[in-house]
Enzyme design. Structure first.
Site, mmCIF file in Angstrom:
data_model
loop_
_atom_site.group_PDB
_atom_site.id
_atom_site.type_symbol
_atom_site.label_atom_id
_atom_site.label_comp_id
_atom_site.label_asym_id
_atom_site.label_seq_id
_atom_site.Cartn_x
_atom_site.Cartn_y
_atom_site.Cartn_z
ATOM 1 N N ASN A 9 0.884 -1.282 0.134
ATOM 2 C CA ASN A 9 -0.039 0.047 0.109
ATOM 3 C C ASN A 9 0.929 1.400 -0.010
ATOM 4 O O ASN A 9 1.485 1.498 0.908
ATOM 5 C CB ASN A 9 -0.989 0.040 1.225
ATOM 6 C CG ASN A 9 -1.673 1.144 1.368
ATOM 7 O OD1 ASN A 9 -1.819 2.049 0.473
ATOM 8 N ND2 ASN A 9 -2.209 1.454 2.837
ATOM 9 N N TRP A 10 1.152 1.970 -1.140
ATOM 10 C CA TRP A 10 1.898 2.823 -1.328
ATOM 11 C C TRP A 10 1.356 4.204 -0.852
ATOM 12 O O TRP A 10 1.995 5.166 -0.649
ATOM 13 C CB TRP A 10 2.338 3.102 -2.794
ATOM 14 C CG TRP A 10 2.934 2.140 -3.380
ATOM 15 C CD1 TRP A 10 3.565 1.026 -2.612
ATOM 16 C CD2 TRP A 10 3.684 1.946 -4.651
ATOM 17 N NE1 TRP A 10 4.314 0.021 -3.395
ATOM 18 C CE2 TRP A 10 4.196 0.541 -4.701
ATOM 19 C CE3 TRP A 10 3.642 2.614 -5.955
ATOM 20 C CZ2 TRP A 10 4.962 0.280 -6.043
ATOM 21 C CZ3 TRP A 10 4.000 2.347 -6.999
ATOM 22 C CH2 TRP A 10 4.754 0.939 -7.025
ATOM 23 N N LYS A 11 0.146 4.168 -0.417
ATOM 24 C CA LYS A 11 -0.541 5.490 0.220
ATOM 25 C C LYS A 11 -0.339 6.878 -0.588
ATOM 26 O O LYS A 11 -0.306 6.476 -1.747
ATOM 27 C CB LYS A 11 0.092 5.734 1.596
ATOM 28 C CG LYS A 11 0.069 4.522 2.521
ATOM 29 C CD LYS A 11 0.245 4.781 4.071
ATOM 30 C CE LYS A 11 0.366 3.284 4.769
ATOM 31 N NZ LYS A 11 0.205 3.588 6.241
ATOM 32 N N HIS A 96 -9.512 1.166 5.134
ATOM 33 C CA HIS A 96 -7.882 1.375 5.943
ATOM 34 C C HIS A 96 -8.243 2.231 7.140
ATOM 35 O O HIS A 96 -9.107 3.131 6.912
ATOM 36 C CB HIS A 96 -6.998 1.772 4.796
ATOM 37 C CG HIS A 96 -5.616 1.859 5.381
ATOM 38 N ND1 HIS A 96 -4.959 2.840 6.305
ATOM 39 C CD2 HIS A 96 -4.695 0.967 5.242
ATOM 40 C CE1 HIS A 96 -3.937 2.413 6.571
ATOM 41 N NE2 HIS A 96 -3.539 1.393 5.913
ATOM 42 N N GLU A 98 -6.476 4.616 8.028
ATOM 43 C CA GLU A 98 -6.470 6.165 7.679
ATOM 44 C C GLU A 98 -7.631 6.546 7.159
ATOM 45 O O GLU A 98 -7.856 7.564 7.571
ATOM 46 C CB GLU A 98 -5.056 6.258 6.940
ATOM 47 C CG GLU A 98 -3.690 6.022 7.866
ATOM 48 C CD GLU A 98 -2.597 5.448 6.931
ATOM 49 O OE1 GLU A 98 -2.779 5.344 5.857
ATOM 50 O OE2 GLU A 98 -1.648 5.001 7.591
ATOM 51 N N GLU A 166 -4.959 -4.887 10.976
ATOM 52 C CA GLU A 166 -4.090 -3.903 11.103
ATOM 53 C C GLU A 166 -4.444 -3.081 12.228
ATOM 54 O O GLU A 166 -5.292 -2.236 12.176
ATOM 55 C CB GLU A 166 -4.189 -3.086 9.835
ATOM 56 C CG GLU A 166 -3.750 -3.534 8.408
ATOM 57 C CD GLU A 166 -3.515 -2.700 7.828
ATOM 58 O OE1 GLU A 166 -2.349 -2.868 6.870
ATOM 59 O OE2 GLU A 166 -4.115 -1.683 7.414
ATOM 60 N N GLY A 172 2.732 2.363 10.569
ATOM 61 C CA GLY A 172 3.544 3.534 10.658
ATOM 62 C C GLY A 172 4.407 3.861 11.785
ATOM 63 O O GLY A 172 5.069 5.007 11.878
ATOM 64 N N SER A 212 3.768 -2.269 10.293
ATOM 65 C CA SER A 212 5.119 -2.430 10.421
ATOM 66 C C SER A 212 5.772 -3.687 10.029
ATOM 67 O O SER A 212 6.892 -4.027 10.819
ATOM 68 C CB SER A 212 5.648 -1.786 11.969
ATOM 69 O OG SER A 212 5.186 -0.363 12.092
ATOM 70 N N GLY A 233 2.677 -1.388 4.540
ATOM 71 C CA GLY A 233 2.896 0.298 3.902
ATOM 72 C C GLY A 233 4.272 0.613 3.840
ATOM 73 O O GLY A 233 4.772 0.443 2.779
ATOM 74 N N GLY A 234 4.940 1.523 4.805
ATOM 75 C CA GLY A 234 6.180 1.818 4.639
ATOM 76 C C GLY A 234 7.227 1.035 3.656
ATOM 77 O O GLY A 234 7.822 1.326 2.955
HETATM 78 C C1 PEP Z 1 -0.552 0.072 5.992
HETATM 79 O O1 PEP Z 1 -0.814 1.357 5.780
HETATM 80 O O2 PEP Z 1 -1.460 -0.731 5.789
HETATM 81 C C2 PEP Z 1 0.506 -0.310 6.692
HETATM 82 C C3 PEP Z 1 0.439 -1.527 7.395
HETATM 83 O O3 PEP Z 1 1.581 0.501 6.969
HETATM 84 P P1 PEP Z 1 2.820 0.292 7.778
HETATM 85 O O4 PEP Z 1 3.415 -1.202 7.140
HETATM 86 O O5 PEP Z 1 3.747 1.266 7.181
HETATM 87 O O6 PEP Z 1 2.845 0.193 9.191
#
Ligand code: PEP
Length: 250
Positions: A9-11, A96, A98, A166, A172, A212, A233-234
């Protein structure tokens, strides 16, 4: 045996050109080595066309980060499932944390979106997860189970559904749930699905972990019996890290 699924997920990151470069780097590094695992990447809307072109002849699936539940109309700034389909998106992330936290998404709108996407034949990754306050208040199970039940209300067929657990406190932040903490919630989600849809359907449903995930912790998370891959994500913004995570699942 459930096939693991790893999605990046590149957000709200990467310009169109940067997204194309990242997709090319991932493709190059993966080669044809993704047989054991389903892989998807979810760039921001403007980069879907470009990334779609890059991965066109590969097994990597094009994933969107959000959709609206109406086909068209006066919804400034929104994108419909049919629009995503016209870009050859195969899958959409819905609910999600966010989106829930910053854009007012509720279990009800999540449910409308899930039903619309499934009705259009698009695969759905429906996200659920508790906040730190909820975890510390001992209500993780109630919150997550409630999100699962409400998000899947009136969904009769789970064939096109993947769930992503999640924990909000792990997204993040660099704080990952331990494999045991994650497994406990995944097992509880599967028990809820057994209750709603029966053993057979629950046995086929894939539940990703997100929060993470990195190359250093992916293998131990993915080794847990109810963790069927990851929503990343990251770490998905670096080709090396994302590919290492895919390999940990494959
Ligand atoms: C996400 O946004 O779905 C996520 C899991 O982010 P991160 O891996 O950066 O915690």
């Amino acid at each position: 045996m459930r096939k693991k699924i790893v999605v990046g997920n590149w957000k709200m990151n990467k310009t169109v050109a940067e997204a194309g470069e990242l997709a090319s780097a991932i493709l190059e590094q993966l080669g044809d080595g993704i047989v054991g695992c389903e892989v998807g990447i979810a760039p921001a809307f403007p980069a879907l066309t470009e990334v779609g072109k890059v991965i066109e002849r590969s097994d990597i699936r094009l994933v969107a980060q959000n959709c609206h539940y109406e086909d068209d109309g006066a919804y400034t700034g929104e994108v419909s499932v049919r629009m995503l389909e016209s870009l050859r998106c195969a899958c959409v992330i819905i609910g999600h944390s966010e989106r829930r936290q910053y854009f007012g998404e509720t279990d009800h709108t999540v449910n409308l979106k899930v039903r619309k996407a499934l009705a259009e034949g698009m695969q759905v990754i429906m996200c659920v997860g508790e906040t730190l306050e909820e975890r510390e208040g001992g209500v993780t199970d109630r919150i997550v189970t409630g999100q699962v039940r409400e998000g899947l209300k009136e969904v009769s067929d789970l064939g096109g559904v993947v769930l992503a657990y999640e924990p909000v406190w792990a997204i993040g932040t660099g704080k990952t749930a331990t494999p045991e903490q994650a497994e406990e919630v995944h097992a509880s989600i599967r028990a809820t699905i057994i209750d709603m849809y029966g053993e057979l359907t629950a046995g086929h449903l894939r539940i990703q972990y997100g929060g993470s995930v990195k190359p250093s912790n992916a293998a131990e998370l993915f080794a847990m019996p109810n963790i069927d891959g990851g929503l990343i994500g990251g770490a998905s913004l670096k080709a090396d890290d994302f590919v290492a995570i895919v390999r940990a699942a494959g």
